[in-house]
Design an enzyme around this catalytic site. Structure first.
Site, PDB file in Angstrom:
ATOM      1  N   HIS A 108     -17.019  27.832 -60.221  1.00 20.62           N
ATOM      2  CA  HIS A 108     -17.440  26.440 -60.011  1.00 20.62           C
ATOM      3  C   HIS A 108     -17.566  26.190 -58.506  1.00 20.62           C
ATOM      4  O   HIS A 108     -16.762  26.702 -57.716  1.00 20.62           O
ATOM      5  CB  HIS A 108     -16.421  25.482 -60.645  1.00 20.62           C
ATOM      6  CG  HIS A 108     -16.945  24.082 -60.726  1.00 20.62           C
ATOM      7  ND1 HIS A 108     -17.008  23.264 -59.624  1.00 20.62           N
ATOM      8  CD2 HIS A 108     -17.459  23.375 -61.755  1.00 20.62           C
ATOM      9  CE1 HIS A 108     -17.536  22.097 -59.975  1.00 20.62           C
ATOM     10  NE2 HIS A 108     -17.823  22.138 -61.270  1.00 20.62           N
ATOM     11  N   GLU A 154     -25.558  24.307 -61.845  1.00 18.35           N
ATOM     12  CA  GLU A 154     -25.036  23.045 -61.325  1.00 18.35           C
ATOM     13  C   GLU A 154     -25.405  22.931 -59.848  1.00 18.35           C
ATOM     14  O   GLU A 154     -24.679  23.465 -58.985  1.00 18.35           O
ATOM     15  CB  GLU A 154     -23.509  23.000 -61.445  1.00 18.35           C
ATOM     16  CG  GLU A 154     -22.988  22.979 -62.855  1.00 18.35           C
ATOM     17  CD  GLU A 154     -21.612  22.313 -62.939  1.00 18.35           C
ATOM     18  OE1 GLU A 154     -21.492  21.342 -63.687  1.00 18.35           O
ATOM     19  OE2 GLU A 154     -20.693  22.742 -62.238  1.00 18.35           O
TER      20      GLU A 154
HETATM   21  P1  13P Z   1     -20.226  15.501 -62.692  1.00 22.33           P
HETATM   22  O1  13P Z   1     -20.725  15.442 -64.120  1.00 22.33           O
HETATM   23  O2  13P Z   1     -19.069  14.568 -62.450  1.00 22.33           O
HETATM   24  O3  13P Z   1     -21.327  15.363 -61.703  1.00 22.33           O
HETATM   25  O4  13P Z   1     -19.603  16.966 -62.499  1.00 22.33           O
HETATM   26  C1  13P Z   1     -20.333  18.050 -62.910  1.00 22.33           C
HETATM   27  C2  13P Z   1     -19.463  19.236 -62.844  1.00 22.33           C
HETATM   28  O5  13P Z   1     -19.060  19.657 -61.775  1.00 22.33           O
HETATM   29  C3  13P Z   1     -19.093  19.879 -64.117  1.00 22.33           C
HETATM   30  O6  13P Z   1     -18.545  21.131 -63.916  1.00 22.33           O
END
Ligand code: 13P
Length: 232
Positions: A84, A156
């Protein structure tokens, strides 16, 4: 469609217990809950799968403060987030460590959910494709094809996480296509500021197999609405 709930570092013991109670109603959906490691022993939901947010590169032994894949497996953890951007940033996690963590998880039959994505600056400098390719190729180094096929990949974009801004469907599709060129059959997720409103736009993106939710994961009412909109 997969929905993965990343609670991050949130909820006290009492809060987690009442949160779980609200999730009891979420039946018949493909949902994976990734709570803080400390809440894993209190997880009891039958219709939701259990995931972790991190794992040690080591198996077991003198590694103070670490939690190993061997231990996670003994608590029936079936999935684990890996790489992450918050861990890459705050814990300085490297692509090499991410590769080692993936191998540890696979050893114990835990499915790695590999998170990848570019920063705002990298996007601005047209480096997105390069970053995505580097993060994937280094993560899957020395894995067999069978092992590679087990991974779930979550795109992401760092600039989207917690910002309320999401990429266009075209931008998401371009990145997911880059991933597909390397891993053609793996499940692909999108994560970053997903809400029960913008899901109506995101769900038109044909390459998305599911979503990784941060903030939304902590709001059961909106989450229920999200699940409804997603399948509508
Ligand atoms: P948000 O949905 O709060 O933007 O976070 C996304 C995230 O980092 C999920 O792993």
């Amino acid at each position: 469609m997969l929905t993965i709930l990343n609670n991050k570092c949130n909820l006290t013991k009492e809060e987690f217990l009442s949160y779980q109670k609200e999730l009891e109603n979420f039946k018949g959906k493909d949902i994976i809950l990734c709570p803080s490691t400390i809440h894993i022993p209190n997880f009891y939901l039958k219709d939701i799968s259990l995931g972790a947010q991190n794992v040690s590169v080591n198996d077991m032994g003198p590694f103070t403060g670490e939690v190993s894949a061997y231990q996670l497996a003994s608590y029936n953890v079936k999935y684990c987030l890996i790489g992450h951007s918050e861990r890459r940033h705050y814990q300085k996690e490297t692509n090499e460590e991410i590769n080692l963590k993936i191998k540890e998880l696979l050893k114990y039959n835990i499915v790695p959910i590999l998170c990848i994505g570019e920063s705002k600056e990298e996007k601005f400098n047209n480096k997105t494709k390069k970053i995505i390719e580097t993060e994937i190729l280094s993560a899957i180094e020395n894995l067999t094809s069978e092992e590679k096929n087990k991974l779930i990949i979550a795109y992401e974009p760092i600039w989207s996480i917690g910002s309320g801004v999401i990429p266009t469907n075209m931008e998401i599709t371009e990145v997911l296509q880059v991933i597909k060129n390397i891993l053609p059959t793996n499940k692909l997720l999108y994560g970053g500021s997903v809400t029960d409103e913008n899901i109506n736009t995101l769900k038109k993106c044909p390459l998305i197999d599911g979503y990784l939710l941060g903030g939304l994961s902590l709001k059961p009412y909106n989450l229920a609405n999200f699940l409804k909109q997603m399948t509508n």
